[in-house]
Design a protein around this motif. Sequence first.
Motif, short mmCIF file in Angstrom:
data_model
loop_
_atom_site.label_atom_id
_atom_site.label_comp_id
_atom_site.label_asym_id
_atom_site.label_seq_id
_atom_site.Cartn_x
_atom_site.Cartn_y
_atom_site.Cartn_z
N MET A 1 23.28 -41.02 113.64
CA MET A 1 23.77 -42.31 113.48
C MET A 1 24.20 -42.59 112.14
SD MET A 1 24.47 -45.46 114.93
CE MET A 1 23.10 -45.67 116.19
N LEU A 2 25.55 -42.76 111.96
CA LEU A 2 26.15 -43.10 110.61
C LEU A 2 26.25 -44.71 110.34
CD1 LEU A 2 29.23 -40.84 110.67
CD2 LEU A 2 26.90 -40.31 110.55
N SER A 3 26.13 -44.98 109.02
CA SER A 3 26.03 -46.41 108.61
C SER A 3 27.31 -46.88 107.73
CB SER A 3 24.74 -47.05 108.21
OG SER A 3 24.46 -46.08 107.08
N ASP A 4 27.19 -48.25 107.55
CA ASP A 4 28.34 -48.96 106.70
C ASP A 4 29.79 -48.98 107.51
OD1 ASP A 4 26.86 -49.58 104.70
OD2 ASP A 4 27.64 -47.98 103.30
N GLY A 5 30.84 -49.48 106.79
CA GLY A 5 32.19 -49.74 107.48
C GLY A 5 32.77 -48.73 107.53
N LEU A 6 33.92 -48.58 108.55
CA LEU A 6 34.70 -47.39 108.87
C LEU A 6 36.04 -48.04 109.44
CD1 LEU A 6 35.60 -44.58 108.81
CD2 LEU A 6 34.40 -44.48 111.16
N THR A 7 37.05 -48.15 108.72
CA THR A 7 38.35 -48.62 109.46
C THR A 7 38.81 -47.57 110.18
OG1 THR A 7 39.86 -48.10 107.68
CG2 THR A 7 38.40 -50.20 107.43
N LEU A 8 39.67 -48.23 111.34
CA LEU A 8 40.29 -47.36 112.25
C LEU A 8 41.60 -46.63 111.51
CD1 LEU A 8 41.39 -46.28 115.10
CD2 LEU A 8 42.73 -48.49 115.29
N GLN A 9 42.21 -47.51 110.45
CA GLN A 9 43.25 -47.23 109.56
C GLN A 9 42.92 -45.84 108.75
OE1 GLN A 9 46.39 -47.99 110.33
NE2 GLN A 9 47.09 -46.39 108.92
N ALA A 10 41.77 -45.82 108.05
CA ALA A 10 41.27 -44.94 107.27
C ALA A 10 40.93 -43.70 108.06
CB ALA A 10 40.17 -45.29 106.48
N LEU A 11 40.55 -44.02 109.17
CA LEU A 11 40.38 -42.57 110.16
C LEU A 11 41.62 -42.05 110.59
CD1 LEU A 11 37.90 -41.13 111.27
CD2 LEU A 11 37.92 -42.67 113.16
N LEU A 12 42.65 -42.62 110.89
CA LEU A 12 43.80 -42.30 111.52
C LEU A 12 44.50 -41.40 110.37
CD1 LEU A 12 45.14 -45.04 113.89
CD2 LEU A 12 44.26 -42.84 114.36
N GLU A 13 44.39 -42.00 109.07
CA GLU A 13 45.00 -41.45 107.84
C GLU A 13 44.31 -40.13 107.47
OE1 GLU A 13 47.13 -45.40 106.30
OE2 GLU A 13 45.59 -44.68 105.23
#
Length: 498
Positions: A1-13
């Motif tokens: 399990m990973l924690s903290d925030g992850l944005t969709l945009q950051a993942l796509l880039e």
Amino acid sequence: MLSDGLTLQALLEHQDAGGLTLLGGPELTWATVAVEVTENDLPGCVTNGLAVLITPAPLASWQADALIRRVRDRGFTGLALTGDPIGAGSRALAERLGVVVLHVEHPTRLARACWQLLEARDALTLSTVQKIARSIEYQAHDLGDLLRHVAANVGHGIALIDREGVLQSAGSPVPSAVLGRVDFGHWLDIAETTEGFAASVPVESRSRHGLRVLLYGKNAGVAHRNALAAAVEVLMPIVAARLLIDEVEAVSDVSRSSGLLGDFLESRGNLNPEVEQRMLARGWRVSGYHLGFRMVARGRVDPLELLRFLTSKLALLPVDSHATTRGAGVIGWLTVAQAPTPAQLAQHVRDLHELHSSALSTFPIATGVGSLGSGSEGLATTLGEARDAARLAAERARSGWFVPIDSLGLEQLLLSWTSSDTFAPAAQSLLGPLSETERHTLAAYLDEESSVLATAQRLGLHRNTVSARIQRIQAALGADLSDPETRLALQLACRVTR
């Protein structure tokens, strides 16, 4: 399990997110990310999570719809799937439920990208995770090769374990004191002693239960322990995927596994180190308690297809199970670490009966089950009993073509009688017309369920040579080897004279 925030945009880039494609959904920031082999491995309740599944997406649209709903019910608002992309209907359902659906070609690379984006502030953890993640790019030959590569990358000991101990390992050996502190009831467990610590998580396997992958290190502070704890969770899907690949490849390796079992049976349980090592490498433990079973063909059966069918069913049983082809059928066994109670043993026999009934709907087979045996000699004995019971089951339509050796009554006495002073002289007389070579050929032929090809492979002869010998043996004995009673009598005689 990973924690903290992850944005969709950051993942796509991200420059290497495993071939990620957005199939639909709103722009979201996920609080957690869970990377698992199957949906069933996901946490039961999360808040605003992204689920990354190693197992390919279901092909049927209704199955994809059901998967999206169940994942959303667990609290996930993002779902990354490999395999064929889901259809437009399923995408529309995901959008109505507020679930972002992603298609990924390499889910383990996506897992690495998630870790890089989430944990960049923790240099030690990030460094360790990156070393684990780089192991994905290495084309390992098998699980042992993968473990050695990972151990060399991270500089720590690594092991695949079960409750009985280490199955495979690489790098620094894990002290027994540390192994003894591993809690198999936890998802992420940190076992710590004065000799070091180990971080471990469960690993799913189709044929073996209770596996964990473990990273071992010396005591070096909280940050170090946190790094290994994070790394082992990233390592888990890599090991699980390698296990799956190995198990699939094992189907094409059945000729070698069948030969290994033949070597073991020839030893009658008196293992030499070389055979024992080969068995351990295959995950075939001779310790514990074993229940053998044998399925023989009553008609035209492809042994490989039968094995594939049985392997998928055996994986559902809550015990270790192994199977391989043997002659025109399949032979296998169940293994438990502790002696089962009579009720548990009866349940194992019922499980095998259900397995037989399920296979019977597709394959014309007969199944025999041996008695419970312990250790290497017990394994050899139960497999031999299963073979005898299967031979009798093939002539017993009234029993549903299923015979446990313990239920044979008088026929069980007949099998035991082969070691008596009365039977031995009769067996010698029966086989008297044959040379030693012919006796050896006959015994192998009967052991291989009257298969000329399997006998030839076992003896290292051409099949035409075996066929010619069998014809001479029938003529010398005046026997019809197509008759099941004749085959049984000669099988028993071969055992005694051998």
